[in-house]
Design an enzyme around this catalytic site. Structure first.
Site, PDB file in Angstrom:
ATOM      1  N   ASN A 112     -11.907  48.438 -10.216  1.00 37.30           N
ATOM      2  CA  ASN A 112     -12.733  48.668  -9.030  1.00 37.30           C
ATOM      3  C   ASN A 112     -11.843  49.130  -7.885  1.00 37.30           C
ATOM      4  O   ASN A 112     -10.664  48.773  -7.825  1.00 37.30           O
ATOM      5  CB  ASN A 112     -13.418  47.357  -8.633  1.00 37.30           C
ATOM      6  N   HIS A 114     -11.703  48.750  -3.832  1.00 39.58           N
ATOM      7  CA  HIS A 114     -12.305  47.939  -2.772  1.00 39.58           C
ATOM      8  C   HIS A 114     -11.670  48.286  -1.433  1.00 39.58           C
ATOM      9  O   HIS A 114     -10.447  48.267  -1.311  1.00 39.58           O
ATOM     10  CB  HIS A 114     -12.117  46.449  -3.079  1.00 39.58           C
ATOM     11  N   SER A 141      -7.677  48.745  -1.976  1.00 37.27           N
ATOM     12  CA  SER A 141      -7.044  48.129  -3.143  1.00 37.27           C
ATOM     13  C   SER A 141      -7.743  48.570  -4.425  1.00 37.27           C
ATOM     14  O   SER A 141      -8.976  48.659  -4.460  1.00 37.27           O
ATOM     15  CB  SER A 141      -7.159  46.597  -3.059  1.00 37.27           C
ATOM     16  N   ASP A 150     -14.155  40.535  -6.311  1.00 38.00           N
ATOM     17  CA  ASP A 150     -12.996  41.118  -5.611  1.00 38.00           C
ATOM     18  C   ASP A 150     -11.767  40.213  -5.676  1.00 38.00           C
ATOM     19  O   ASP A 150     -10.965  40.175  -4.740  1.00 38.00           O
ATOM     20  CB  ASP A 150     -13.347  41.437  -4.143  1.00 38.00           C
TER      21      ASP A 150
HETATM   22  N1  NHR Z   1     -18.633  41.982  -9.983  1.00 35.03           N
HETATM   23  C1  NHR Z   1     -17.731  41.051 -10.288  1.00 35.03           C
HETATM   24  N2  NHR Z   1     -18.138  40.052 -11.091  1.00 35.03           N
HETATM   25  N3  NHR Z   1     -16.463  41.045  -9.820  1.00 35.03           N
HETATM   26  C2  NHR Z   1     -16.084  42.025  -8.988  1.00 35.03           C
HETATM   27  O1  NHR Z   1     -14.834  42.015  -8.530  1.00 35.03           O
HETATM   28  C3  NHR Z   1     -16.981  43.054  -8.613  1.00 35.03           C
HETATM   29  C4  NHR Z   1     -18.279  42.990  -9.147  1.00 35.03           C
HETATM   30  C5  NHR Z   1     -19.237  43.945  -8.788  1.00 35.03           C
HETATM   31  C6  NHR Z   1     -18.922  44.940  -7.908  1.00 35.03           C
HETATM   32  C7  NHR Z   1     -17.401  46.008  -6.271  1.00 35.03           C
HETATM   33  C8  NHR Z   1     -17.477  45.293  -4.915  1.00 35.03           C
HETATM   34  C9  NHR Z   1     -16.551  45.769  -3.861  1.00 35.03           C
HETATM   35  O2  NHR Z   1     -15.550  46.427  -4.130  1.00 35.03           O
HETATM   36  C10 NHR Z   1     -17.645  45.000  -7.346  1.00 35.03           C
HETATM   37  C11 NHR Z   1     -16.667  44.074  -7.706  1.00 35.03           C
HETATM   38  C12 NHR Z   1     -21.186  44.930  -4.300  1.00 35.03           C
HETATM   39  C13 NHR Z   1     -21.269  43.743  -3.585  1.00 35.03           C
HETATM   40  C14 NHR Z   1     -22.594  43.168  -3.146  1.00 35.03           C
HETATM   41  O3  NHR Z   1     -22.646  42.206  -2.422  1.00 35.03           O
HETATM   42  C15 NHR Z   1     -20.078  43.067  -3.306  1.00 35.03           C
HETATM   43  C16 NHR Z   1     -18.869  43.578  -3.749  1.00 35.03           C
HETATM   44  C17 NHR Z   1     -18.804  44.783  -4.465  1.00 35.03           C
HETATM   45  C18 NHR Z   1     -19.983  45.437  -4.725  1.00 35.03           C
HETATM   46  N4  NHR Z   1     -23.726  43.739  -3.624  1.00 35.03           N
HETATM   47  C19 NHR Z   1     -25.091  43.306  -3.322  1.00 35.03           C
HETATM   48  C20 NHR Z   1     -25.695  42.551  -4.523  1.00 35.03           C
HETATM   49  O4  NHR Z   1     -26.579  41.728  -4.262  1.00 35.03           O
HETATM   50  C21 NHR Z   1     -25.991  44.494  -3.067  1.00 35.03           C
HETATM   51  C22 NHR Z   1     -25.567  45.299  -1.889  1.00 35.03           C
HETATM   52  C23 NHR Z   1     -26.271  46.651  -1.795  1.00 35.03           C
HETATM   53  O5  NHR Z   1     -27.077  47.004  -2.676  1.00 35.03           O
HETATM   54  O6  NHR Z   1     -25.941  47.391  -0.851  1.00 35.03           O
HETATM   55  O7  NHR Z   1     -25.328  42.808  -5.682  1.00 35.03           O
HETATM   56  O8  NHR Z   1     -16.770  45.439  -2.665  1.00 35.03           O
HETATM   57  C1  GAR Z   2     -15.770  53.567  -1.169  1.00 39.16           C
HETATM   58  O1  GAR Z   2     -15.271  53.462   0.145  1.00 39.16           O
HETATM   59  C2  GAR Z   2     -15.473  52.307  -1.933  1.00 39.16           C
HETATM   60  O2  GAR Z   2     -14.244  51.732  -1.589  1.00 39.16           O
HETATM   61  C3  GAR Z   2     -16.603  51.447  -1.495  1.00 39.16           C
HETATM   62  O3  GAR Z   2     -17.729  52.301  -1.436  1.00 39.16           O
HETATM   63  C4  GAR Z   2     -17.293  53.621  -1.128  1.00 39.16           C
HETATM   64  C5  GAR Z   2     -17.868  54.569  -2.142  1.00 39.16           C
HETATM   65  O4  GAR Z   2     -17.653  55.893  -1.756  1.00 39.16           O
HETATM   66  N1  GAR Z   2     -16.872  50.406  -2.440  1.00 39.16           N
HETATM   67  C6  GAR Z   2     -17.461  49.305  -2.092  1.00 39.16           C
HETATM   68  O5  GAR Z   2     -17.716  49.025  -0.931  1.00 39.16           O
HETATM   69  C7  GAR Z   2     -17.809  48.397  -3.214  1.00 39.16           C
HETATM   70  N2  GAR Z   2     -18.582  47.326  -2.716  1.00 39.16           N
HETATM   71  P1  GAR Z   2     -17.955  57.092  -2.761  1.00 39.16           P
HETATM   72  O6  GAR Z   2     -19.344  56.863  -3.349  1.00 39.16           O
HETATM   73  O7  GAR Z   2     -17.917  58.312  -1.907  1.00 39.16           O
HETATM   74  O8  GAR Z   2     -16.894  57.079  -3.807  1.00 39.16           O
END
Ligand code: NHR
Ligand code: GAR
Length: 216
Positions: A112, A114, A141, A150
């Protein structure tokens, strides 16, 4: 890698797909020995799906709104992904939290990107939170995905400076520029077999990587 030397990649997106585009471009120029075998989105309107189609990459949508709970959704998503037999699953702006069952199925072969200097600012709205916290440094990262959000081992980070006059948008722009450099870089290391995460240990060229690689 299985059998052949070309790493099969499935990319998961939810939105714009600028990171997907950076990966496509680096594969096209020959810097990543890999092939994107599919791009899958939870959101049918994600612009990244158009980017994939332009590059003649297979696309699929598995819409989370059509499932009653996360377990059912993740089962359908994994079924879709596994049809493509990937060596690596790349989360590129994928916005759904994934269940432990799903994550464990891909452990050591899912990464991922982040937008923060982990372990700072896990979760969402990282740019706003970094500004509000008065940070002078921020960044991005790339990490292996583990069940805890994360919190997986970080492979590489890139640092940007926060200036007094930075807005969320100006900071996000700076971070995006770095994302488009380090995600293809990390993926190239994985595709070349240089980075591995197994049995809880992250290695780079067979040596334990105790600290992430930091680009300043
Ligand atoms: N899942 C796990 N188990 N572990 C990780 O490290 C993950 C993951 C899923 C996604 C990406 C992540 C980021 O880089 C990622 C890492 C979505 C949310 C979130 O709160 C948080 C972190 C990340 C991605 N999503 C909401 C939910 O309820 C929806 C938010 C929306 O739709 O805009 O799933 O930050
Ligand atoms: C990126 O900035 C990535 O780091 C972030 O979403 C953007 C996607 O951009 N990811 C998250 O926040 C995961 N929760 P992109 O669709 O243009 O690649």
């Amino acid at each position: 890698m299985h059998n052949s030397d070309t790493c099969r990649i499935v990319v998961l997106i939810s939105g714009n797909g600028s990171n997907l585009q950076a990966i496509i471009d680096q594969i096209d120029t020959g810097t990543i020995p890999a092939e994107i075998v599919a791009v899958i989105s939870n959101n049918e309107t994600a612009h990244g799906l158009e980017r994939a189609k332009k590059s003649h990459i297979s696309t699929a949508v598995v819409n989370n709104k059509q499932f009653d709970n996360r377990e059912e959704y993740d089962k359908a998503l994994a079924d879709c992904i596994d049809q493509y037999q990937p060596d690596l699953v790349v989360l590129a702006g994928f916005m759904r939290i994934l269940t432990p069952e799903f994550v464990n199925h891909y452990l050591g072969r899912m990464i991922n990107i982040h937008p923060s200097l982990l372990p700072k600012f896990r979760g969402l709205n990282t740019h706003q939170r970094a500004i509000d916290a008065g940070e002078i440094k921020h960044g991005v990262s790339v990490h292996f995905v583990t069940p805890e959000l994360d919190n997986g081992p970080v492979i590489v980070q890139s640092v940007v400076q926060i200036q007094k006059n930075d807005s969320v948008q100006s900071l996000a722009d700076k971070v995006h520029k770095e994302e488009h450099k380090i995600y293809p870089l990390a993926i190239s290391w994985f595709a070349m077999g240089r980075i591995k995460f197994d049995q809880e240990k992250l290695t780079f060229d067979e040596k334990e990587l105790a600290q992430p690689i930091v680009l300043e």
